[in-house]
Design a protein around this motif. Structure first.
Motif, PDB file in Angstrom:
ATOM      1  N   ASP A  78      30.816  36.498  41.826  1.00 28.79           N
ATOM      2  CA  ASP A  78      30.726  37.274  43.066  1.00 28.79           C
ATOM      3  C   ASP A  78      31.659  36.722  44.139  1.00 28.79           C
ATOM      4  O   ASP A  78      32.045  37.437  45.067  1.00 28.79           O
ATOM      5  N   ASP A 118      35.506  48.542  42.267  1.00 24.38           N
ATOM      6  CA  ASP A 118      34.271  49.104  42.807  1.00 24.38           C
ATOM      7  C   ASP A 118      33.169  48.068  43.000  1.00 24.38           C
ATOM      8  O   ASP A 118      32.041  48.435  43.352  1.00 24.38           O
ATOM      9  N   ARG A 119      33.473  46.792  42.756  1.00 23.90           N
ATOM     10  CA  ARG A 119      32.486  45.727  42.952  1.00 23.90           C
ATOM     11  C   ARG A 119      32.738  45.022  44.268  1.00 23.90           C
ATOM     12  O   ARG A 119      33.881  44.863  44.689  1.00 23.90           O
ATOM     13  N   ARG A 120      31.662  44.585  44.921  1.00 19.66           N
ATOM     14  CA  ARG A 120      31.816  43.790  46.135  1.00 19.66           C
ATOM     15  C   ARG A 120      32.003  42.337  45.733  1.00 19.66           C
ATOM     16  O   ARG A 120      31.074  41.691  45.238  1.00 19.66           O
ATOM     17  N   ALA A 180      38.023  44.855  39.270  1.00 22.88           N
ATOM     18  CA  ALA A 180      36.720  45.260  39.802  1.00 22.88           C
ATOM     19  C   ALA A 180      36.870  46.002  41.122  1.00 22.88           C
ATOM     20  O   ALA A 180      36.324  45.592  42.144  1.00 22.88           O
TER      21      ALA A 180
END
Length: 306
Positions: free
Chosen positions: A61, A106-108, A104
């Protein structure tokens, strides 16, 4: 847009990436005798981008830009001017953003800029003066903010001379600041890691936490066995969010020694016990590959997910 504080407040456990410098070495990039992995920003940018992508695929993350050994006062000893060093710091952030866009979109994912206590060649002759370090860190921190970092991590805070200057420069930017301490056990004492840091951890902790507004604090680049006692000592003076990312192996400048590397599954099983210490973000430092981070992410999802 969701902030990192939103995730922490929600009780989520964030996954931090693993060791960039050691992964570069593992894949064949030569380590610079003065600036270790810092010079790879010029010589191996594609490899750096690929490693970021691999950590994204592993489930990270938070990605840390390869600026740990790229402060101007470090890169100077590898032949880079101040302007060239700052350009490489900008490039480090571009490489992370490019990896996120490719792997990614579309990922935070949060991008952290790194300021560290690293000094050129680990030679006493390259130890920066107070004025030199303060200027260098200020320029590096401002560059990382302008390059789009979401937060700044001060890594390997292990002394009371240079480390607080890095924290002060990071805090002056107004971005969230995470302070990463490196510790070892010496005769039942917790002290700073390294030859120049046989200093009680409490002194290092208090000097760094008092150097500016800190948003999270943790133990990083430390042996796995030293991490829980380090976290316990940290919590004696810190009640905010905690993080941890240990290392595996040893260092003989300019190369990491993969002589005692922990297996990914064993790392994951041990790392998740740090949750009992109150951490809200876990990852790996030197020696920890995308395989280690993937094992960690899978273990967290399987046993500590929603």
């Amino acid at each position: 847009m969701e902030t990192i504080e939103d995730r922490i407040d929600a009780g989520d456990v964030l996954v931090i990436d693993g060791g960039m410098g050691t992964e570069l070495e593992r894949r064949g990039a030569p380590m610079d005798a003065q600036s270790w992995a810092g010079s790879a920003l010029k010589s191996h940018p594609d490899m750096i981008r690929t490693i970021h992508r691999d950590f994204i695929d592993a489930g990270a993350d938070i990605l840390i830009a390869n600026t740990y050994a790229a402060a101007p006062h470090v890169l100077f000893h590898s032949g880079y001017s101040e302007a060239e060093a700052l350009a490489l710091n900008r490039r480090a952030c571009e490489l992370v953003r490019e990896a996120v866009a490719e792997a990614a979109p579309d990922r935070r994912i949060w991008i952290a800029g790194s300021l560290s206590s690293f000094f050129a060649g680990l030679s006493a002759g390259a130890w920066p003066s107070t004025d030199e370090a303060a200027r260098s860190y200020a320029l590096q921190a401002e560059t990382l903010v302008a390059a789009g970092c979401d937060l700044l991590i001060t890594e390997m805070m292990l002394d009371t001379t240079v480390s607080p200057l890095a924290v002060r420069a990071a805090a002056a930017t107004g971005l969230p600041v995470w302070v990463g301490f490196s510790v070892r056990t010496a005769s039942d004492r917790i002290v700073g890691l390294g030859e120049r840091a046989d200093i009680a951890f409490e002194r290092i902790r208090d000097d760094c936490l008092g150097a500016g507004d800190v948003h999270a604090a943790g133990i990083m680049h430390s042996e796995m066995s030293d991490t829980p006692p380090g976290l316990d000592r940290l919590k004696e003076a810190w009640s905010g969010p905690l993080f941890a990312y240990p290392h595996s192996g040893s260092f003989r400048m300019p190369n990491w020694q993969f002589d005692d590397e922990i297996a990914p599954d064993a790392f994951a099983r041990e790392a998740v016990t740090y949750l009992d210490c109150g951490v809200t973000a876990i990852g790996g430092c030197c020696g920890m590959s995308p395989h280690h981070i993937a094992a960690l992410a899978q273990h967290l999802a399987r046993n500590h997910g929603p």
